[in-house]
Design an enzyme around this catalytic site. Structure first.
Site, short mmCIF file in Angstrom:
data_model
loop_
_atom_site.label_atom_id
_atom_site.label_comp_id
_atom_site.label_asym_id
_atom_site.label_seq_id
_atom_site.Cartn_x
_atom_site.Cartn_y
_atom_site.Cartn_z
N GLU A 51 37.25 -35.31 -8.82
CA GLU A 51 37.94 -35.63 -7.57
C GLU A 51 36.96 -35.96 -6.45
O GLU A 51 35.88 -35.36 -6.38
CB GLU A 51 38.80 -34.43 -7.13
N LYS A 105 37.28 -36.69 -15.69
CA LYS A 105 37.77 -37.08 -14.36
C LYS A 105 37.22 -36.10 -13.34
O LYS A 105 37.10 -34.90 -13.63
CB LYS A 105 39.31 -37.06 -14.32
N ASP A 127 43.44 -30.27 -14.62
CA ASP A 127 43.31 -28.87 -14.20
C ASP A 127 44.62 -28.39 -13.57
O ASP A 127 44.75 -27.21 -13.22
CB ASP A 127 42.10 -28.65 -13.28
N SER A 128 45.62 -29.28 -13.48
CA SER A 128 46.97 -28.85 -13.08
C SER A 128 47.50 -27.81 -14.07
O SER A 128 48.46 -27.11 -13.77
CB SER A 128 47.92 -30.06 -13.04
N ASP A 171 39.65 -33.08 -17.25
CA ASP A 171 39.36 -32.85 -15.83
C ASP A 171 38.17 -31.91 -15.66
O ASP A 171 38.12 -30.85 -16.31
CB ASP A 171 40.59 -32.18 -15.19
N GLU A 226 46.33 -40.60 -5.98
CA GLU A 226 47.44 -39.64 -5.91
C GLU A 226 48.02 -39.56 -4.49
O GLU A 226 47.27 -39.41 -3.50
CB GLU A 226 46.94 -38.24 -6.35
O1 KIV Z 1 45.20 -32.11 -12.83
C1 KIV Z 1 45.98 -33.08 -12.89
O2 KIV Z 1 46.97 -33.08 -13.63
C2 KIV Z 1 45.68 -34.22 -12.05
C3 KIV Z 1 46.71 -35.30 -11.93
C4 KIV Z 1 47.96 -34.87 -11.32
C5 KIV Z 1 46.13 -36.48 -11.23
O3 KIV Z 1 44.64 -34.28 -11.48
#
Ligand code: KIV
Length: 305
Positions: free
Chosen positions: A124, A122, A53-54, A92, A191
């Protein structure tokens, strides 16, 4: 240029990752959000692509990851799935797609596989996510955990800060990692924590850990592609190694294009299409005849008035 480790072309699975940990082989992972990046990563022999989600920050220009939606994620997951056939694809779960209820978490996780073409998801958080992890895994969806600096909690953490610096905070993160493993995660992203802590966690877990800003002691490494390529010019975290400066190259290329267009150097003959000379001569003749006919009709009607 593919890396030397790119020789194996079979699909990477969560079991491949586990076997890499057992054999002491480092797992390579990078974020990817679109078709060309996914194709390049896949052909380079990467073990995993995270549609993180980055993307909210590095692709969509938000200040943090909180505005990213399931629709955004699905859009980018599909593009990556079309570009990569070998790497393990992890999607994510965005903010508020798994926190409100376990049922919603399962449905959204399922969507990333069913509609987004991902192999795993993934999410968090630590112990507070154990129930969601159990439920998603029971539905047959592999889950990757994410502890340490968890960007979706940026306001709660008070900014983008290294986590687990005190003995108490570090111990809590180790406990979180063990709880996530027990809940069924196949791997955990760690992280922005001190290297000593990520190594301690990696040695105590059976499942592989993937570090981002967490030192050399993890079982694998992950970075954001836009940081590695120098495509994100707002800031670069100190733990990133920049392998290219594509933002400068883009500006240079766009500048040259603008200059060429203004100076009428582009398009050159090799960028243009032309007609067969005989067809062109026929066309000119037909147009001349047509124009002559129109002129004579006009003269005729002027005389009548
Ligand atoms: O969203 C993302 O790219 C991430 C990584 C930096 C771990 O969660």
């Amino acid at each position: 240029m593919p890396s030397k480790s790119a020789s194996v072309s079979s699909k990477v699975s969560i079991h491949t990752w586990q076997s890499k940990k057992v054999h002491g082989e480092t797992i390579t992972m990078m974020t990817g959000y679109d078709f060309p990046t996914a194709s390049a990563l896949d052909r380079s022999g990467i073990d995993g692509i995270l549609v993180g989600d980055s993307l909210g920050m590095v692709v969509l220009g938000y200040d943090n990851t909180l505005p990213v939606t399931m629709q955004d994620m699905l859009h980018h997951c599909r593009a990556v799935a079309r570009g990569a056939s070998r790497a393990l694809l992890v999607g994510d779960l965005p903010f508020m797609s798994y926190q409100a209820s376990t049922a919603e978490a399962v449905r959204n996780a399922g969507s990333l596989l069913q509609k987004g073409g991902m192999d795993a998801v993934k999410l968090e958080g630590g112990r507070e996510r154990a129930a969601a992890v159990r439920a998603i895994v029971s539905a047959g969806v592999p889950v990757m955990g994410h502890i340490g600096l968890t960007p979706q909690s940026v306001h709660q953490l008070g900014g983008w800060k290294v986590q687990g610096k005190s003995a108490g905070a570090a111990r809590r993160l180790l406990e979180d990692a063990l709880i996530l493993e027990d809940a069924g995660c196949f791997s955990i992203v760690i992280e922005a924590v001190p290297g000593e802590l990520s190594q301690m966690i990696s040695e105590r877990l059976v499942i592989p850990t993937i570090g981002v800003g967490a030192g050399i002691g993890c079982d694998g490494q992950l970075l954001v592609a836009h940081d590695v390529l120098g495509l994100f010019d707002r800031f670069t975290p100190h733990f990133v190694k920049k392998y290219a400066d594509l933002f400068s190259q883009m500006r240079q290329a766009f500048g040259e294009y603008i200059d060429d267009v203004k100076a009428r150097r582009f398009p050159a003959p090799e960028h243009s299409n032309s007609m067969d000379p005989q067809e062109y001569r026929d066309l000119v003749r037909e147009i001349e005849m047509l124009e002559a006919e129109l002129e004579s009709e006009e003269n005729h009607s002027n005389r009548l008035h």
